[in-house]
Design a protein around this motif. Structure first.
Motif, PDB file in Angstrom:
ATOM      1  N   UNK A 117      -0.455  42.859   2.717  1.00  0.00           N
ATOM      2  CA  UNK A 117       1.055  43.159   3.396  1.00  0.00           C
ATOM      3  C   UNK A 117       1.605  44.071   2.502  1.00  0.00           C
ATOM      4  N   UNK A 118       1.176  44.378   1.119  1.00  0.00           N
ATOM      5  CA  UNK A 118       1.857  45.301   0.332  1.00  0.00           C
ATOM      6  C   UNK A 118       1.643  46.793   0.756  1.00  0.00           C
ATOM      7  N   UNK A 119       0.400  46.922   1.332  1.00  0.00           N
ATOM      8  CA  UNK A 119      -0.059  48.295   1.922  1.00  0.00           C
ATOM      9  C   UNK A 119       0.746  48.566   2.957  1.00  0.00           C
ATOM     10  N   UNK A 120       1.163  47.779   3.837  1.00  0.00           N
ATOM     11  CA  UNK A 120       2.175  48.154   5.037  1.00  0.00           C
ATOM     12  C   UNK A 120       3.526  48.343   4.508  1.00  0.00           C
ATOM     13  N   UNK A 121       4.011  47.525   3.731  1.00  0.00           N
ATOM     14  CA  UNK A 121       5.263  47.446   3.349  1.00  0.00           C
ATOM     15  C   UNK A 121       5.633  49.169   2.627  1.00  0.00           C
ATOM     16  N   UNK A 122       4.592  49.383   1.764  1.00  0.00           N
ATOM     17  CA  UNK A 122       4.837  50.667   1.016  1.00  0.00           C
ATOM     18  C   UNK A 122       4.880  51.606   1.956  1.00  0.00           C
ATOM     19  N   UNK A 123       3.907  51.603   2.992  1.00  0.00           N
ATOM     20  CA  UNK A 123       3.784  52.954   4.026  1.00  0.00           C
ATOM     21  C   UNK A 123       4.979  52.732   4.941  1.00  0.00           C
ATOM     22  N   UNK A 124       5.414  51.508   5.219  1.00  0.00           N
ATOM     23  CA  UNK A 124       6.887  51.587   6.216  1.00  0.00           C
ATOM     24  C   UNK A 124       8.039  51.949   5.417  1.00  0.00           C
ATOM     25  N   UNK A 161      -2.157  49.280  13.706  1.00  0.00           N
ATOM     26  CA  UNK A 161      -3.508  49.284  14.929  1.00  0.00           C
ATOM     27  C   UNK A 161      -4.569  48.531  14.351  1.00  0.00           C
ATOM     28  N   UNK A 162      -5.204  47.646  15.281  1.00  0.00           N
ATOM     29  CA  UNK A 162      -6.573  47.100  14.755  1.00  0.00           C
ATOM     30  C   UNK A 162      -7.340  48.222  14.741  1.00  0.00           C
ATOM     31  N   UNK A 166      -7.054  47.905  23.492  1.00  0.00           N
ATOM     32  CA  UNK A 166      -6.951  48.847  24.782  1.00  0.00           C
ATOM     33  C   UNK A 166      -5.835  48.470  25.503  1.00  0.00           C
ATOM     34  N   UNK A 167      -5.404  49.417  26.480  1.00  0.00           N
ATOM     35  CA  UNK A 167      -4.213  49.114  27.433  1.00  0.00           C
ATOM     36  C   UNK A 167      -2.998  48.456  26.399  1.00  0.00           C
ATOM     37  N   UNK A 168      -2.822  49.008  25.419  1.00  0.00           N
ATOM     38  CA  UNK A 168      -1.625  48.401  24.503  1.00  0.00           C
ATOM     39  C   UNK A 168      -2.086  47.325  23.760  1.00  0.00           C
ATOM     40  N   UNK A 169      -3.194  46.509  23.849  1.00  0.00           N
ATOM     41  CA  UNK A 169      -3.533  45.386  22.737  1.00  0.00           C
ATOM     42  C   UNK A 169      -3.917  45.992  21.450  1.00  0.00           C
ATOM     43  N   UNK A 170      -3.991  45.304  20.551  1.00  0.00           N
ATOM     44  CA  UNK A 170      -4.124  45.706  19.362  1.00  0.00           C
ATOM     45  C   UNK A 170      -3.364  46.783  18.443  1.00  0.00           C
ATOM     46  N   UNK A 171      -1.921  46.848  19.201  1.00  0.00           N
ATOM     47  CA  UNK A 171      -1.114  47.729  18.685  1.00  0.00           C
ATOM     48  C   UNK A 171       0.245  46.954  18.388  1.00  0.00           C
ATOM     49  N   UNK A 172       0.765  47.292  17.359  1.00  0.00           N
ATOM     50  CA  UNK A 172       2.299  46.682  16.993  1.00  0.00           C
ATOM     51  C   UNK A 172       3.081  47.818  16.642  1.00  0.00           C
ATOM     52  N   UNK A 173       4.529  47.569  16.781  1.00  0.00           N
ATOM     53  CA  UNK A 173       5.263  48.441  16.417  1.00  0.00           C
ATOM     54  C   UNK A 173       6.590  47.720  15.575  1.00  0.00           C
ATOM     55  N   UNK A 174       6.302  47.341  14.577  1.00  0.00           N
ATOM     56  CA  UNK A 174       7.331  46.588  13.828  1.00  0.00           C
ATOM     57  C   UNK A 174       8.638  47.685  13.565  1.00  0.00           C
ATOM     58  N   UNK A 175       9.607  47.014  13.396  1.00  0.00           N
ATOM     59  CA  UNK A 175      10.876  47.647  13.325  1.00  0.00           C
ATOM     60  C   UNK A 175      11.284  47.355  11.767  1.00  0.00           C
ATOM     61  N   UNK A 176      10.689  46.442  11.168  1.00  0.00           N
ATOM     62  CA  UNK A 176      11.270  46.292   9.531  1.00  0.00           C
ATOM     63  C   UNK A 176      10.099  45.839   8.673  1.00  0.00           C
ATOM     64  N   UNK A 177      10.263  45.585   7.554  1.00  0.00           N
ATOM     65  CA  UNK A 177       9.323  44.821   6.695  1.00  0.00           C
ATOM     66  C   UNK A 177       8.849  43.521   7.245  1.00  0.00           C
ATOM     67  N   UNK A 178       9.722  42.723   7.591  1.00  0.00           N
ATOM     68  CA  UNK A 178       9.627  41.242   8.020  1.00  0.00           C
ATOM     69  C   UNK A 178       8.721  41.058   9.277  1.00  0.00           C
ATOM     70  N   UNK A 237       4.595  39.745   9.114  1.00  0.00           N
ATOM     71  CA  UNK A 237       3.937  38.818   9.974  1.00  0.00           C
ATOM     72  C   UNK A 237       2.858  39.225  10.701  1.00  0.00           C
ATOM     73  N   UNK A 238       2.967  40.512  11.291  1.00  0.00           N
ATOM     74  CA  UNK A 238       1.533  40.866  11.758  1.00  0.00           C
ATOM     75  C   UNK A 238       0.543  41.088  11.095  1.00  0.00           C
ATOM     76  N   UNK A 239       0.892  41.664   9.801  1.00  0.00           N
ATOM     77  CA  UNK A 239      -0.428  41.804   9.212  1.00  0.00           C
ATOM     78  C   UNK A 239      -1.085  40.601   8.506  1.00  0.00           C
ATOM     79  N   UNK A 240      -0.148  39.607   8.313  1.00  0.00           N
ATOM     80  CA  UNK A 240      -0.706  38.408   7.611  1.00  0.00           C
ATOM     81  C   UNK A 240      -1.256  37.621   8.784  1.00  0.00           C
ATOM     82  N   UNK A 241      -0.907  37.715   9.929  1.00  0.00           N
ATOM     83  CA  UNK A 241      -1.617  37.018  11.077  1.00  0.00           C
ATOM     84  C   UNK A 241      -3.093  37.538  11.305  1.00  0.00           C
TER      85      UNK A 241
END
Length: 430
Positions: free
Chosen positions: A154-161, A171-172, A177-189, A193-197
């Protein structure tokens, strides 16, 4: 099941079957046999090209109702993750190739060691399988990619964000494909959640800077083992809900310089990575007028379907030529503008049959070229596509002409999907 095609095409109620153990079909001529891993629509359309060339396309399909398995005379039933199945489909073939990228490269290394002609080779295919390795290699080559990082915590994505004002994409690393395995978070929270899951589920992740893009493009090229390269015009791809919906060839309003840059980037990637066969390089045209590489696909690709009717050599014939080291075909377009529109399953299946819909489409639009995959209809499933090749006196620089060809392609595809004309036309009363 494969991530790209078999997941969409395998009928879940078909019992699992063991790979064929008898010898491959007896050849009736000296023309080549190409083995393709995957039985989806890409294999089905490659089979059509093989027929025209007098060749045999042997297919490794997960089930007998896969689109390619329903038409090919030479089918091996088995999974792409099963080395025995891969050996069975490759036995006696002149080349082994793919309609998806998800075959374990360790299995392919074994086949290469056993003398199988695997194209594209595993050392190239890995860069279409692993987005992180692809990004690292392309950056080493000095090619335009967004800033990125591996996400192991989680720390990796927070620092990058934080470093990119939360203009990031997660991204996974594999699959998706076709939009799966891709997430576009708006903030650290959201990112936490995405990264932990995903990490808890064992999904390797990466993050990259979100690109300020004007539109999406695709540069489709082919390369032979001899090193010959060929390019089709760079196209614009229109995405909806993460799926390709429309392809416009060539990309309208794209400058000659930027089109040439995109083609050169794709040819260089093919050469540097040792790709054999056709390859799509998905690109972003950024708002500042530069390019950024998004994804690689080392196989026939949705953005190249227009070539079946709109180019002298289709991507499917070209792929066969390339993996067999034939001289490559002419990629010249047959009209100033061609448009492909995907036929996606409607939320509710129309009361009319697909055959009835095709009948009415041809009555109203006799120039529409329909390509159906023999797949059951369900919401958002790719069940076919329509190509509209514009008149030869049209112009790609004429926005009204481009819009007219596009509207006709989308109108035809929507009719086949929904049984409803977007312009309100009544097929019974005109």
């Amino acid at each position: 099941m494969s991530g790209v095609t078999a997941g969409d095409t395998v009928n879940s109620d078909i019992p699992q079957q063991t790979p064929r153990t008898d010898p491959p079909r007896q050849r009736t001529s000296s023309l080549p046999v190409v083995a393709m891993v995957g039985g989806g629509q890409l294999a089905r359309m490659t089979h059509q090209a093989a027929i025209e060339l007098g060749q045999t396309l042997r297919v490794l399909a997960a089930g007998e109702n896969d689109p390619a398995a329903r038409v090919s005379a030479d089918v091996v039933l088995g999974e792409h993750t099963d080395l025995a199945a891969l050996r069975a489909v490759a036995a006696g073939a002149d080349a082994l190739t793919f309609d998806h990228e998800h075959v374990p490269t360790e299995h392919l290394d074994v086949l290469v060691a056993e003398g199988v002609n695997v194209q594209p080779p595993p050392e190239a295919l890995i860069f279409a399988q692993d987005k992180l390795r692809m990004r690292v290699r392309l950056r080493e080559l000095g090619l335009p990619v967004p800033d990125f990082t591996e996400v192991a915590s989680v720390e990796d994505v927070v620092a990058f964000g934080d470093a990119h004002d939360w203009r990031i994409v997660i991204k996974a690393v594999r699959g998706g494909y076709d939009g799966r395995g891709v997430w576009m978070p708006d903030d650290a929270d959201e990112a936490r959640t995405v990264v932990s899951d995903q990490l808890a589920a064992g999904v390797p992740l990466m993050a990259e800077q979100r690109v300020d893009m004007a539109r999406e493009l695709s540069a489709m090229v082919a390369r032979s083992p001899f090193g010959q390269g060929a390019t089709w015009p760079v196209v614009e791809t229109v995405q909806r809900s993460g799926q390709c919906a429309v392809v416009i060839a060539p990309a309208p309003g794209l400058s000659e310089d930027l089109a040439a840059d995109a083609e050169h980037i794709a040819l260089r990637i093919a050469s540097e990575l040792g790709v054999v066969g056709v390859m799509a390089v998905e690109l972003f045209e950024k708002v500042d007028g530069t390019l950024s590489i998004n994804e690689l696909a080392m196989r026939p690709h949705n953005s190249g379907h227009w070539t079946q009717d709109g180019a002298r050599t289709s991507q499917f014939e070209q792929h066969l030529r390339a993996v067999l080291d034939y001289p490559l075909g002419d990629c010249a377009p047959l009209a100033p503008v061609s448009v492909m529109a995907n036929v996606l399953g409607a939320e509710e299946q129309p009361s009319s049959t697909m055959d009835e819909r095709v009948h009415h489409l041809f009555a109203r639009m006799p120039d529409a070229k329909v390509h159906l995959y023999d797949k059951g209809e369900r919401k958002d499933r790719k069940i076919g596509h329509v190509n509209i090749v514009g008149p030869r006196n049209g112009s790609a620089s004429d926005a009204e002409h481009v819009a007219e060809v596009r509207e006709r392609a989308e109108r035809a595809a929507h009719w086949l999907s929904h049984g409803v004309w977007t312009d309100g036309w009544d097929p019974h009363h005109g």
